[in-house]
Design a protein around this motif. Structure first.
Motif, mmCIF file in Angstrom:
data_model
loop_
_atom_site.group_PDB
_atom_site.id
_atom_site.type_symbol
_atom_site.label_atom_id
_atom_site.label_comp_id
_atom_site.label_asym_id
_atom_site.label_seq_id
_atom_site.Cartn_x
_atom_site.Cartn_y
_atom_site.Cartn_z
ATOM 1 N N LEU A 36 0.837 -1.210 0.000
ATOM 2 C CA LEU A 36 0.000 0.000 0.000
ATOM 3 C C LEU A 36 0.872 1.262 0.000
ATOM 4 O O LEU A 36 0.598 2.224 -0.732
ATOM 5 N N ARG A 37 1.958 1.230 0.773
ATOM 6 C CA ARG A 37 2.869 2.395 0.787
ATOM 7 C C ARG A 37 3.523 2.571 -0.587
ATOM 8 O O ARG A 37 3.722 3.680 -1.061
ATOM 9 N N MET A 38 3.835 1.438 -1.209
ATOM 10 C CA MET A 38 4.457 1.487 -2.541
ATOM 11 C C MET A 38 3.491 2.102 -3.560
ATOM 12 O O MET A 38 3.884 2.958 -4.365
ATOM 13 N N ALA A 39 2.229 1.661 -3.499
ATOM 14 C CA ALA A 39 1.228 2.198 -4.436
ATOM 15 C C ALA A 39 1.073 3.709 -4.237
ATOM 16 O O ALA A 39 0.976 4.469 -5.205
ATOM 17 N N ARG A 40 1.075 4.152 -2.980
ATOM 18 C CA ARG A 40 0.935 5.591 -2.694
ATOM 19 C C ARG A 40 2.144 6.362 -3.210
ATOM 20 O O ARG A 40 2.012 7.448 -3.752
ATOM 21 N N ARG A 41 3.338 5.785 -3.040
ATOM 22 C CA ARG A 41 4.538 6.486 -3.510
ATOM 23 C C ARG A 41 4.485 6.658 -5.034
ATOM 24 O O ARG A 41 4.778 7.726 -5.565
ATOM 25 N N ILE A 42 4.080 5.588 -5.726
ATOM 26 C CA ILE A 42 4.016 5.648 -7.194
ATOM 27 C C ILE A 42 2.989 6.701 -7.619
ATOM 28 O O ILE A 42 3.244 7.517 -8.510
ATOM 29 N N GLN A 43 1.834 6.707 -6.953
ATOM 30 C CA GLN A 43 0.797 7.686 -7.319
ATOM 31 C C GLN A 43 1.229 9.106 -6.995
ATOM 32 O O GLN A 43 0.864 10.051 -7.699
ATOM 33 N N HIS A 44 2.011 9.244 -5.939
ATOM 34 C CA HIS A 44 2.489 10.584 -5.584
ATOM 35 C C HIS A 44 3.380 11.130 -6.705
ATOM 36 O O HIS A 44 3.271 12.285 -7.096
ATOM 37 N N GLU A 45 4.260 10.255 -7.239
ATOM 38 C CA GLU A 45 5.185 10.695 -8.301
ATOM 39 C C GLU A 45 4.499 10.818 -9.642
ATOM 40 O O GLU A 45 4.803 11.697 -10.444
ATOM 41 N N THR A 46 3.575 9.882 -9.892
ATOM 42 C CA THR A 46 2.895 9.851 -11.186
ATOM 43 C C THR A 46 1.389 9.768 -10.921
ATOM 44 O O THR A 46 0.818 8.674 -10.913
ATOM 45 N N PRO A 47 0.725 10.921 -10.688
ATOM 46 C CA PRO A 47 -0.679 10.893 -10.269
ATOM 47 C C PRO A 47 -1.606 10.212 -11.278
ATOM 48 O O PRO A 47 -2.693 9.770 -10.903
ATOM 49 N N SER A 48 -1.175 10.087 -12.547
ATOM 50 C CA SER A 48 -2.060 9.457 -13.543
ATOM 51 C C SER A 48 -2.168 7.938 -13.339
ATOM 52 O O SER A 48 -3.073 7.300 -13.887
ATOM 53 N N VAL A 49 -1.260 7.337 -12.546
ATOM 54 C CA VAL A 49 -1.284 5.880 -12.363
ATOM 55 C C VAL A 49 -2.493 5.475 -11.523
ATOM 56 O O VAL A 49 -2.733 6.019 -10.454
ATOM 57 N N LYS A 50 -3.249 4.511 -12.038
ATOM 58 C CA LYS A 50 -4.390 3.971 -11.281
ATOM 59 C C LYS A 50 -3.972 2.627 -10.687
ATOM 60 O O LYS A 50 -3.612 1.707 -11.417
ATOM 61 N N ALA A 51 -4.012 2.553 -9.343
ATOM 62 C CA ALA A 51 -3.595 1.322 -8.656
ATOM 63 C C ALA A 51 -4.813 0.567 -8.145
ATOM 64 O O ALA A 51 -5.723 1.169 -7.569
ATOM 65 N N THR A 52 -4.816 -0.753 -8.380
ATOM 66 C CA THR A 52 -5.879 -1.622 -7.846
ATOM 67 C C THR A 52 -5.218 -2.657 -6.953
ATOM 68 O O THR A 52 -4.190 -3.242 -7.318
ATOM 69 N N PHE A 53 -5.796 -2.869 -5.787
ATOM 70 C CA PHE A 53 -5.199 -3.709 -4.754
ATOM 71 C C PHE A 53 -6.119 -4.901 -4.508
ATOM 72 O O PHE A 53 -7.236 -4.746 -4.026
ATOM 73 N N PHE A 54 -5.681 -6.110 -4.906
ATOM 74 C CA PHE A 54 -6.464 -7.336 -4.685
ATOM 75 C C PHE A 54 -5.977 -7.984 -3.392
ATOM 76 O O PHE A 54 -4.782 -8.307 -3.281
ATOM 77 N N TYR A 55 -6.878 -8.206 -2.446
ATOM 78 C CA TYR A 55 -6.433 -8.633 -1.115
ATOM 79 C C TYR A 55 -7.451 -9.545 -0.431
ATOM 80 O O TYR A 55 -8.621 -9.624 -0.847
ATOM 81 N N ILE A 56 -6.991 -10.230 0.634
ATOM 82 C CA ILE A 56 -7.888 -11.037 1.478
ATOM 83 C C ILE A 56 -8.430 -10.150 2.594
ATOM 84 O O ILE A 56 -9.625 -9.994 2.781
ATOM 85 N N ASP A 57 -7.523 -9.595 3.372
ATOM 86 C CA ASP A 57 -7.852 -8.519 4.314
ATOM 87 C C ASP A 57 -6.556 -7.767 4.575
ATOM 88 O O ASP A 57 -5.485 -8.253 4.228
ATOM 89 N N VAL A 58 -6.651 -6.576 5.134
ATOM 90 C CA VAL A 58 -5.442 -5.774 5.270
ATOM 91 C C VAL A 58 -4.836 -5.998 6.652
ATOM 92 O O VAL A 58 -5.460 -5.714 7.667
ATOM 93 N N GLN A 59 -3.602 -6.524 6.659
ATOM 94 C CA GLN A 59 -2.874 -6.717 7.916
ATOM 95 C C GLN A 59 -1.852 -5.592 8.022
ATOM 96 O O GLN A 59 -0.854 -5.584 7.327
ATOM 97 N N SER A 60 -2.164 -4.631 8.842
ATOM 98 C CA SER A 60 -1.222 -3.539 9.056
ATOM 99 C C SER A 60 -1.550 -2.940 10.403
ATOM 100 O O SER A 60 -2.719 -2.715 10.705
ATOM 101 N N PHE A 61 -0.524 -2.751 11.200
ATOM 102 C CA PHE A 61 -0.791 -2.339 12.580
ATOM 103 C C PHE A 61 -0.032 -1.056 12.900
ATOM 104 O O PHE A 61 1.160 -0.994 12.749
ATOM 105 N N SER A 62 -0.796 -0.063 13.315
ATOM 106 C CA SER A 62 -0.164 1.134 13.856
ATOM 107 C C SER A 62 -1.249 1.873 14.635
ATOM 108 O O SER A 62 -2.434 1.605 14.469
#
Ligand SMILES: Cc1cc2nc3c(=O)[nH]c(=O)nc-3n(C[C@H](O)[C@H](O)[C@H](O)COP(=O)(O)OP(=O)(O)OC[C@H]3O[C@@H](n4cnc5c(N)ncnc54)[C@H](O)[C@@H]3O)c2cc1C
Ligand code: SF4
Ligand code: SF4
Length: 341
Positions: free
Chosen positions: A192-218
Protein backbone atom coordinates in the motif's frame (compact mmCIF):
# COMPACT_ATOMS: atom_id res chain seq x y z
CA UNK A 1 31.77 -6.70 31.50
CA UNK A 2 34.92 -7.25 29.42
CA UNK A 3 34.35 -9.70 26.59
CA UNK A 4 36.74 -8.25 24.03
CA UNK A 5 38.90 -11.37 23.88
CA UNK A 6 35.91 -13.20 22.41
CA UNK A 7 34.74 -13.68 18.84
CA UNK A 8 31.12 -14.04 17.74
CA UNK A 9 30.30 -15.52 14.34
CA UNK A 10 27.22 -13.99 12.71
CA UNK A 11 25.67 -15.88 9.80
CA UNK A 12 23.74 -13.40 7.64
CA UNK A 13 24.31 -9.70 6.93
CA UNK A 14 20.66 -8.69 6.59
CA UNK A 15 19.07 -6.15 8.95
CA UNK A 16 19.13 -8.65 11.86
CA UNK A 17 22.79 -9.69 11.41
CA UNK A 18 23.96 -6.09 10.88
CA UNK A 19 22.13 -4.99 14.01
CA UNK A 20 23.71 -7.82 16.06
CA UNK A 21 27.19 -6.94 14.75
CA UNK A 22 26.77 -3.22 15.56
CA UNK A 23 25.54 -4.01 19.07
CA UNK A 24 28.48 -6.34 19.72
CA UNK A 25 30.98 -3.87 18.24
CA UNK A 26 29.62 -1.15 20.57
CA UNK A 27 30.46 -3.50 23.45
CA UNK A 28 33.98 -4.15 22.16
CA UNK A 29 33.36 -7.70 20.93
CA UNK A 30 35.06 -8.92 17.75
CA UNK A 31 32.60 -10.35 15.20
CA UNK A 32 32.99 -12.21 11.92
CA UNK A 33 30.11 -11.94 9.48
CA UNK A 34 29.60 -14.78 6.99
CA UNK A 35 27.13 -14.21 4.17
CA UNK A 36 26.42 -15.99 0.91
CA UNK A 37 26.25 -12.61 -0.82
CA UNK A 38 29.02 -10.04 -0.84
CA UNK A 39 26.90 -7.01 0.04
CA UNK A 40 25.16 -6.15 3.31
CA UNK A 41 21.41 -5.62 3.67
CA UNK A 42 20.00 -9.05 2.86
CA UNK A 43 16.62 -9.11 1.18
CA UNK A 44 16.15 -5.45 2.09
CA UNK A 45 19.36 -4.22 0.41
CA UNK A 46 17.47 -2.87 -2.62
CA UNK A 47 14.41 -1.49 -0.83
CA UNK A 48 13.34 1.99 -1.85
CA UNK A 49 12.18 4.96 0.22
CA UNK A 50 8.37 5.06 0.10
CA UNK A 51 7.89 8.62 1.37
CA UNK A 52 4.87 10.19 -0.37
CA UNK A 53 6.16 12.83 0.31
CA UNK A 54 6.20 12.50 4.11
CA UNK A 55 8.04 9.57 5.73
CA UNK A 56 5.82 6.48 6.01
CA UNK A 57 8.28 4.56 8.24
CA UNK A 58 8.94 1.78 5.71
CA UNK A 59 12.35 1.06 7.29
CA UNK A 60 14.45 1.07 4.08
CA UNK A 61 16.80 3.82 5.29
CA UNK A 62 17.45 1.91 8.54
CA UNK A 63 19.12 -0.80 6.46
CA UNK A 64 21.21 1.62 4.38
CA UNK A 65 22.28 3.42 7.57
CA UNK A 66 23.43 0.21 9.27
CA UNK A 67 25.17 -1.07 6.12
CA UNK A 68 27.13 2.21 5.90
CA UNK A 69 28.02 2.23 9.62
CA UNK A 70 29.25 -1.34 9.67
CA UNK A 71 31.78 -0.68 6.91
CA UNK A 72 33.59 1.80 9.20
CA UNK A 73 34.16 -0.73 11.99
CA UNK A 74 37.47 -2.52 12.41
CA UNK A 75 35.98 -4.87 15.07
CA UNK A 76 33.90 -6.52 12.31
CA UNK A 77 35.52 -8.92 9.84
CA UNK A 78 33.79 -10.07 6.65
CA UNK A 79 33.88 -13.51 5.12
CA UNK A 80 31.82 -12.98 1.96
CA UNK A 81 30.64 -14.54 -0.22
CA UNK A 82 30.99 -17.67 1.86
CA UNK A 83 28.96 -20.45 3.41
CA UNK A 84 29.13 -22.51 6.57
CA UNK A 85 29.69 -26.20 5.87
CA UNK A 86 30.04 -27.65 9.37
CA UNK A 87 30.85 -27.04 13.01
CA UNK A 88 32.29 -28.87 16.02
CA UNK A 89 32.07 -27.66 19.57
CA UNK A 90 34.78 -28.49 22.03
CA UNK A 91 34.50 -25.56 24.40
CA UNK A 92 34.76 -23.07 21.54
CA UNK A 93 33.00 -23.53 18.18
CA UNK A 94 35.22 -24.65 15.32
CA UNK A 95 33.28 -23.54 12.25
CA UNK A 96 34.06 -24.85 8.75
CA UNK A 97 33.51 -22.30 6.01
CA UNK A 98 33.75 -22.54 2.22
CA UNK A 99 34.99 -19.36 0.51
CA UNK A 100 36.08 -19.05 -3.13
CA UNK A 101 35.91 -22.85 -3.41
CA UNK A 102 38.43 -23.35 -0.56
CA UNK A 103 37.66 -24.68 2.92
CA UNK A 104 38.75 -22.64 5.90
CA UNK A 105 38.15 -22.94 9.66
CA UNK A 106 37.53 -20.28 12.26
CA UNK A 107 37.08 -20.36 16.02
CA UNK A 108 34.18 -18.58 17.68
CA UNK A 109 32.90 -18.35 21.25
CA UNK A 110 29.26 -17.83 20.25
CA UNK A 111 27.21 -17.95 17.06
CA UNK A 112 24.24 -15.87 15.89
CA UNK A 113 22.13 -17.32 13.07
CA UNK A 114 20.48 -14.46 11.18
CA UNK A 115 20.05 -16.14 7.82
CA UNK A 116 16.70 -14.59 7.04
CA UNK A 117 13.85 -15.66 4.80
CA UNK A 118 13.37 -16.70 1.17
CA UNK A 119 10.79 -14.88 -0.95
CA UNK A 120 8.13 -17.17 -2.43
CA UNK A 121 8.79 -18.22 -6.03
CA UNK A 122 5.61 -17.16 -7.89
CA UNK A 123 6.26 -19.35 -10.94
CA UNK A 124 4.21 -21.89 -8.94
CA UNK A 125 1.08 -19.70 -9.33
CA UNK A 126 -0.97 -19.19 -12.56
CA UNK A 127 0.06 -15.53 -12.88
CA UNK A 128 2.40 -15.84 -15.87
CA UNK A 129 5.47 -14.80 -13.89
CA UNK A 130 8.86 -15.68 -15.41
CA UNK A 131 11.97 -14.82 -13.43
CA UNK A 132 14.49 -12.73 -15.37
CA UNK A 133 12.12 -12.12 -18.28
CA UNK A 134 10.95 -8.78 -19.64
CA UNK A 135 7.35 -9.70 -18.89
CA UNK A 136 5.04 -7.24 -17.16
CA UNK A 137 4.29 -9.51 -14.21
CA UNK A 138 6.89 -8.68 -11.56
CA UNK A 139 7.35 -9.33 -7.86
CA UNK A 140 7.12 -6.67 -5.19
CA UNK A 141 10.86 -7.13 -4.52
CA UNK A 142 11.62 -6.52 -8.23
CA UNK A 143 9.51 -3.35 -8.06
CA UNK A 144 11.49 -2.26 -4.96
CA UNK A 145 14.77 -2.77 -6.86
CA UNK A 146 13.42 -0.97 -9.95
CA UNK A 147 12.44 2.12 -7.95
CA UNK A 148 15.67 1.97 -5.92
CA UNK A 149 17.77 1.82 -9.10
CA UNK A 150 15.81 3.85 -11.68
CA UNK A 151 13.57 5.99 -9.44
CA UNK A 152 10.45 5.36 -11.57
CA UNK A 153 8.10 2.52 -12.32
CA UNK A 154 8.32 1.22 -15.90
CA UNK A 155 6.91 -1.74 -17.78
CA UNK A 156 9.82 -4.19 -18.30
CA UNK A 157 8.61 -5.07 -21.84
CA UNK A 158 8.71 -1.59 -23.39
CA UNK A 159 9.91 0.88 -20.75
CA UNK A 160 6.56 2.71 -20.80
CA UNK A 161 5.01 4.22 -17.67
CA UNK A 162 2.05 1.99 -16.76
CA UNK A 163 -1.34 3.65 -16.53
CA UNK A 164 -2.87 0.81 -14.53
CA UNK A 165 -1.18 -1.45 -11.97
CA UNK A 166 -2.70 -4.47 -10.22
CA UNK A 167 -1.17 -5.41 -6.86
CA UNK A 168 -1.97 -9.03 -5.97
CA UNK A 169 -1.49 -9.75 -2.27
CA UNK A 170 -0.77 -12.98 -0.37
CA UNK A 171 1.15 -14.67 -3.21
CA UNK A 172 2.64 -17.64 -1.36
CA UNK A 173 1.18 -16.65 2.03
CA UNK A 174 -2.08 -17.69 3.69
CA UNK A 175 -2.27 -20.45 1.10
CA UNK A 176 -3.37 -23.81 2.55
CA UNK A 177 -3.06 -25.58 -0.81
CA UNK A 178 0.65 -24.71 -0.89
CA UNK A 179 1.15 -25.66 2.77
CA UNK A 180 1.95 -22.03 3.58
CA UNK A 181 -0.86 -20.93 5.90
CA UNK A 182 1.06 -18.16 7.67
CA UNK A 183 0.68 -14.42 7.11
CA UNK A 184 3.89 -12.65 6.13
CA UNK A 185 2.87 -9.69 8.32
CA UNK A 186 4.57 -6.80 6.55
CA UNK A 187 3.57 -7.04 2.90
CA UNK A 188 0.10 -5.39 3.03
CA UNK A 189 1.61 -2.25 4.52
CA UNK A 190 4.56 -2.40 2.15
CA UNK A 191 2.44 -2.76 -1.02
CA UNK A 192 0.00 0.00 0.00
CA UNK A 193 2.87 2.40 0.79
CA UNK A 194 4.46 1.49 -2.54
CA UNK A 195 1.23 2.20 -4.44
CA UNK A 196 0.93 5.59 -2.69
CA UNK A 197 4.54 6.49 -3.51
CA UNK A 198 4.02 5.65 -7.19
CA UNK A 199 0.80 7.69 -7.32
CA UNK A 200 2.49 10.58 -5.58
CA UNK A 201 5.19 10.69 -8.30
CA UNK A 202 2.89 9.85 -11.19
CA UNK A 203 -0.68 10.89 -10.27
CA UNK A 204 -2.06 9.46 -13.54
CA UNK A 205 -1.28 5.88 -12.36
CA UNK A 206 -4.39 3.97 -11.28
CA UNK A 207 -3.60 1.32 -8.66
CA UNK A 208 -5.88 -1.62 -7.85
CA UNK A 209 -5.20 -3.71 -4.75
CA UNK A 210 -6.46 -7.34 -4.68
CA UNK A 211 -6.43 -8.63 -1.12
CA UNK A 212 -7.89 -11.04 1.48
CA UNK A 213 -7.85 -8.52 4.31
CA UNK A 214 -5.44 -5.77 5.27
CA UNK A 215 -2.87 -6.72 7.92
CA UNK A 216 -1.22 -3.54 9.06
CA UNK A 217 -0.79 -2.34 12.58
CA UNK A 218 -0.16 1.13 13.86
CA UNK A 219 -1.77 3.49 16.32
CA UNK A 220 -3.31 5.62 13.56
CA UNK A 221 -4.23 2.72 11.27
CA UNK A 222 -7.82 3.97 10.73
CA UNK A 223 -6.65 7.32 9.34
CA UNK A 224 -3.92 5.75 7.20
CA UNK A 225 -6.34 3.12 5.86
CA UNK A 226 -8.98 5.75 5.04
CA UNK A 227 -6.33 7.64 3.06
CA UNK A 228 -5.34 4.48 1.14
CA UNK A 229 -8.97 3.68 0.35
CA UNK A 230 -9.60 7.17 -1.00
CA UNK A 231 -6.73 6.82 -3.51
CA UNK A 232 -6.34 3.11 -4.25
CA UNK A 233 -9.08 0.90 -5.64
CA UNK A 234 -9.45 -1.97 -3.17
CA UNK A 235 -11.00 -5.26 -4.32
CA UNK A 236 -11.46 -7.98 -1.73
CA UNK A 237 -10.61 -10.93 -3.98
CA UNK A 238 -7.52 -12.89 -5.00
CA UNK A 239 -7.33 -13.33 -8.80
CA UNK A 240 -7.47 -16.83 -10.23
CA UNK A 241 -5.09 -16.13 -13.09
CA UNK A 242 -3.22 -13.51 -15.11
CA UNK A 243 -2.93 -13.95 -18.89
CA UNK A 244 -0.91 -11.90 -21.38
CA UNK A 245 -3.08 -10.41 -24.18
CA UNK A 246 -1.98 -10.12 -27.85
CA UNK A 247 -1.37 -6.36 -27.36
CA UNK A 248 1.05 -7.01 -24.44
CA UNK A 249 -1.34 -6.14 -21.63
CA UNK A 250 -2.44 -8.41 -18.76
CA UNK A 251 -5.90 -9.83 -18.32
CA UNK A 252 -6.64 -10.45 -14.64
CA UNK A 253 -9.57 -12.76 -13.79
CA UNK A 254 -11.26 -12.66 -10.39
CA UNK A 255 -14.59 -13.22 -8.65
CA UNK A 256 -16.00 -9.74 -7.99
CA UNK A 257 -17.44 -9.74 -4.43
CA UNK A 258 -19.74 -6.78 -5.23
CA UNK A 259 -21.42 -8.05 -8.40
CA UNK A 260 -20.84 -11.69 -7.38
CA UNK A 261 -19.76 -12.51 -10.92
CA UNK A 262 -16.54 -13.68 -12.52
CA UNK A 263 -14.86 -10.56 -13.92
CA UNK A 264 -11.87 -9.90 -16.18
CA UNK A 265 -9.93 -6.65 -16.31
CA UNK A 266 -6.96 -5.40 -18.28
CA UNK A 267 -3.86 -3.93 -16.59
CA UNK A 268 -0.52 -2.60 -17.87
CA UNK A 269 1.56 -4.06 -15.02
CA UNK A 270 0.92 -6.66 -12.31
CA UNK A 271 2.90 -6.73 -9.07
CA UNK A 272 2.90 -9.95 -7.05
CA UNK A 273 3.31 -9.41 -3.33
CA UNK A 274 5.33 -12.54 -2.58
CA UNK A 275 5.37 -13.93 0.94
CA UNK A 276 8.24 -14.70 3.29
CA UNK A 277 9.14 -18.38 3.73
CA UNK A 278 11.91 -20.31 5.48
CA UNK A 279 15.36 -20.13 3.95
CA UNK A 280 16.13 -23.55 2.34
CA UNK A 281 19.52 -23.55 4.13
CA UNK A 282 17.76 -23.54 7.50
CA UNK A 283 17.45 -27.32 8.08
CA UNK A 284 21.17 -27.84 7.42
CA UNK A 285 22.18 -24.86 9.59
CA UNK A 286 19.85 -26.10 12.33
CA UNK A 287 21.46 -29.55 12.12
CA UNK A 288 25.01 -28.17 12.16
CA UNK A 289 24.35 -25.95 15.18
CA UNK A 290 21.84 -28.18 17.00
CA UNK A 291 18.95 -25.71 16.82
CA UNK A 292 15.33 -26.89 16.51
CA UNK A 293 12.96 -26.03 13.66
CA UNK A 294 9.30 -25.08 13.95
CA UNK A 295 6.61 -26.92 11.99
CA UNK A 296 7.01 -24.67 8.93
CA UNK A 297 10.82 -24.84 8.83
CA UNK A 298 11.70 -21.53 10.51
CA UNK A 299 14.44 -21.60 13.17
CA UNK A 300 13.23 -22.58 16.63
CA UNK A 301 14.81 -22.35 20.05
CA UNK A 302 18.39 -21.25 20.52
CA UNK A 303 20.77 -23.37 22.60
CA UNK A 304 23.83 -22.68 24.69
CA UNK A 305 26.10 -20.39 22.74
CA UNK A 306 23.94 -20.37 19.57
CA UNK A 307 21.40 -17.57 19.18
CA UNK A 308 18.81 -16.90 16.48
CA UNK A 309 17.62 -13.57 15.11
CA UNK A 310 15.34 -11.88 12.61
CA UNK A 311 13.12 -13.32 9.92
CA UNK A 312 14.88 -16.71 10.14
CA UNK A 313 12.59 -17.21 13.16
CA UNK A 314 9.34 -16.00 11.60
CA UNK A 315 8.18 -13.35 9.10
CA UNK A 316 8.92 -9.90 10.47
CA UNK A 317 9.70 -6.41 9.20
CA UNK A 318 12.96 -4.48 9.24
CA UNK A 319 12.54 -2.72 12.58
CA UNK A 320 11.56 -5.99 14.31
CA UNK A 321 14.51 -7.76 12.64
CA UNK A 322 16.85 -5.04 13.89
CA UNK A 323 15.40 -5.35 17.41
CA UNK A 324 15.70 -9.14 17.24
CA UNK A 325 19.37 -8.86 16.14
CA UNK A 326 20.15 -6.56 19.09
CA UNK A 327 18.36 -8.95 21.45
CA UNK A 328 20.38 -11.93 20.16
CA UNK A 329 23.59 -9.90 20.57
CA UNK A 330 22.63 -9.06 24.15
CA UNK A 331 21.98 -12.75 24.90
CA UNK A 332 25.37 -13.59 23.37
CA UNK A 333 27.06 -10.97 25.59
CA UNK A 334 25.47 -12.48 28.68
CA UNK A 335 26.60 -15.94 27.56
CA UNK A 336 30.20 -14.69 27.00
CA UNK A 337 30.20 -13.02 30.41
CA UNK A 338 29.12 -16.37 31.89
CA UNK A 339 32.13 -18.09 30.26
CA UNK A 340 34.47 -15.82 32.24
CA UNK A 341 32.93 -16.51 35.65
C1 LIG B 1 7.26 -8.47 -0.48
C2 LIG B 1 7.98 -8.00 0.76
C3 LIG B 1 7.92 -6.67 1.12
C4 LIG B 1 8.53 -6.23 2.28
N1 LIG B 1 8.45 -4.91 2.61
C5 LIG B 1 8.93 -4.48 3.80
C6 LIG B 1 8.78 -3.13 4.20
O1 LIG B 1 8.27 -2.28 3.45
N2 LIG B 1 9.23 -2.78 5.42
C7 LIG B 1 9.82 -3.69 6.26
O2 LIG B 1 10.16 -3.31 7.38
N3 LIG B 1 10.05 -4.96 5.89
C8 LIG B 1 9.59 -5.38 4.68
N4 LIG B 1 9.79 -6.68 4.28
C9 LIG B 1 10.52 -7.59 5.18
C10 LIG B 1 12.07 -7.39 5.15
O3 LIG B 1 12.57 -7.79 3.89
C11 LIG B 1 12.65 -8.22 6.29
O4 LIG B 1 12.14 -7.71 7.52
C12 LIG B 1 14.17 -8.19 6.39
O5 LIG B 1 14.81 -8.36 5.15
C13 LIG B 1 14.58 -9.30 7.36
O6 LIG B 1 15.94 -9.15 7.69
P1 LIG B 1 16.81 -10.41 8.13
O7 LIG B 1 18.15 -9.90 8.47
O8 LIG B 1 16.07 -11.18 9.15
O9 LIG B 1 16.87 -11.37 6.85
P2 LIG B 1 17.30 -11.15 5.33
O10 LIG B 1 17.05 -9.77 4.87
O11 LIG B 1 16.65 -12.28 4.60
O12 LIG B 1 18.89 -11.37 5.34
C14 LIG B 1 19.44 -12.64 5.55
C15 LIG B 1 20.89 -12.68 5.08
O13 LIG B 1 21.43 -13.99 5.37
C16 LIG B 1 22.18 -14.46 4.25
N5 LIG B 1 22.17 -15.92 4.27
C17 LIG B 1 21.13 -16.76 4.04
N6 LIG B 1 21.53 -18.04 4.16
C18 LIG B 1 22.83 -18.02 4.49
C19 LIG B 1 23.80 -19.02 4.76
N7 LIG B 1 23.49 -20.32 4.73
N8 LIG B 1 25.06 -18.63 5.06
C20 LIG B 1 25.39 -17.32 5.08
N9 LIG B 1 24.51 -16.32 4.84
C21 LIG B 1 23.25 -16.67 4.55
C22 LIG B 1 21.46 -13.87 3.06
O14 LIG B 1 22.33 -13.80 1.93
C23 LIG B 1 21.05 -12.48 3.57
O15 LIG B 1 22.07 -11.51 3.34
C24 LIG B 1 9.24 -7.16 3.11
C25 LIG B 1 9.34 -8.49 2.72
C26 LIG B 1 8.71 -8.92 1.56
C27 LIG B 1 8.80 -10.35 1.14
S1 SF4 C 1 13.15 5.07 3.67
FE1 SF4 C 1 11.12 4.75 4.64
S2 SF4 C 1 11.56 5.17 6.80
FE2 SF4 C 1 13.22 6.09 5.64
S3 SF4 C 1 12.62 8.21 5.16
FE3 SF4 C 1 11.92 6.97 3.45
S4 SF4 C 1 9.79 6.46 4.00
FE4 SF4 C 1 10.80 7.10 5.88
S1 SF4 D 1 0.62 -9.06 5.28
FE1 SF4 D 1 -1.14 -8.91 3.88
S2 SF4 D 1 -0.31 -9.54 1.85
FE2 SF4 D 1 1.13 -10.21 3.40
S3 SF4 D 1 0.52 -12.32 3.80
FE3 SF4 D 1 -0.48 -11.05 5.37
S4 SF4 D 1 -2.49 -10.56 4.54
FE4 SF4 D 1 -1.23 -11.34 2.83
Amino acid sequence: MSTNQHTVLIAGAGPAGLSAALHLADCGVHTVIVDRKNRPGGNAADFTCKASPECVRCGACMVADRAARIRQLTAVDWLVPAEITGCEQNGRFQVHIRKDGAETDMKADAVILATGFTPFDPTQKPYGYQKGSTGNVITHLELEAMLHGQGKVRRPSDGATPETIAFIQCVGSRDLALGRPWCSCVCCGSALRMARRIQHETPSVKATFFYIDVQSFSRNFDAVYADFKSRIRMIRAIPGDVVKTPDDKLRVGYFDPTSRTFTEEIFDLTVLTVGMGPNPDTPELARVFGVSLDRFGFLGTARNGVFVAGSAIQPMGISDSIASGAEAAQSALEYLAGLMR
